[in-house]
Scaffold this active site. Sequence first.
Site, PDB file in Angstrom:
ATOM      1  CG  HIS A 164     -14.130  -3.231  -6.625  1.00 54.12           C
ATOM      2  ND1 HIS A 164     -14.931  -4.356  -6.654  1.00 54.12           N
ATOM      3  CD2 HIS A 164     -13.805  -3.028  -5.331  1.00 54.12           C
ATOM      4  CE1 HIS A 164     -15.097  -4.808  -5.413  1.00 54.12           C
ATOM      5  NE2 HIS A 164     -14.422  -4.024  -4.584  1.00 54.12           N
ATOM      6  CG  HIS A 196     -14.315   1.277   1.549  1.00 54.36           C
ATOM      7  ND1 HIS A 196     -15.478   1.315   0.813  1.00 54.36           N
ATOM      8  CD2 HIS A 196     -13.955  -0.037   1.610  1.00 54.36           C
ATOM      9  CE1 HIS A 196     -15.798   0.078   0.444  1.00 54.36           C
ATOM     10  NE2 HIS A 196     -14.890  -0.762   0.920  1.00 54.36           N
ATOM     11  CG  HIS A 218     -11.146  -6.321  -0.405  1.00 59.00           C
ATOM     12  ND1 HIS A 218     -10.364  -5.479  -1.158  1.00 59.00           N
ATOM     13  CD2 HIS A 218     -12.429  -6.020  -0.721  1.00 59.00           C
ATOM     14  CE1 HIS A 218     -11.138  -4.699  -1.900  1.00 59.00           C
ATOM     15  NE2 HIS A 218     -12.400  -5.003  -1.645  1.00 59.00           N
TER      16      HIS A 218
HETATM   17 ZN   LIG Z   1     -14.492  -2.848   0.533  1.00 58.73          ZN
END
Ligand SMILES: [Zn+2]
Length: 239
Positions: free
Chosen positions: A167, A110, A59
């Site tokens: 994603h 996350h 990212h």
């Molecule tokens: Zn990630």
Amino acid sequence: MEIVPVPAFTDNYLWLIHDDLSGETAVVDPGDASAVLAEAGKRGWSITQIWNTHWHPDHTGGNIAIKVATGAKISGPAGENIPGRDTALKEGDEIRLGGHVGRVIEVPGHTLGHIALIFHEDGVAFVGDTLFAMGCGRLFEGTPKQMYRSLQRLAELPEDMNLYCAHEYTLSNARFALHAEPDNRSIAERLSRVEQLRGQGIITVPTTIAQELETNPFLRATNEDEFARLRKDKDSFRS
Ligand SMILES: [Zn+2]
């Protein structure tokens, strides 16, 4: 705002956002500089801003090269180590692209500092690796409790809000979703649509809050324990 996916690596989407009026262009989570610069160049857009949702290299890996090439300013979560960051973002902060105003919300799980960018007037949200179409991100740093709360905050957004995740995981998520809720007709129907789309190589993102409320088991979980069980099952699920 015009929003364009730039596919990268095996299944990442890096999002280019262009505002015609101001001529500004932002890129969300540019893991790969060359793919982003090529797409922007093809369109005659020059990148003025980089926005990161979290620190993972897929990212942020293109941050520095894009900054060097374009002079773009980098904004990313205050709580994480973001290459080249100019502005540290935290809950309630504002980001702007021309006249478009986004709000920062913190959605840990996350990663611990993960943020989402919500453009209420445009009906658009960039959610990184927190929520995926029919799924959610793995818990690399946070607890199930944190992630459950983060997803519930997203669930409170308007139903027609478009969610841009990072994603293309929809097909495997859909298979798990049907395994988790075998009697859910909406999930079965969406799985067959997604199979068709992916068979033709067509993107399945963005999704909407309304669709996710019907077909995403992680958003539909009614408490933390149920969420934690689902996340654990998914980690070992082979579709
Ligand atoms: Zn990630």
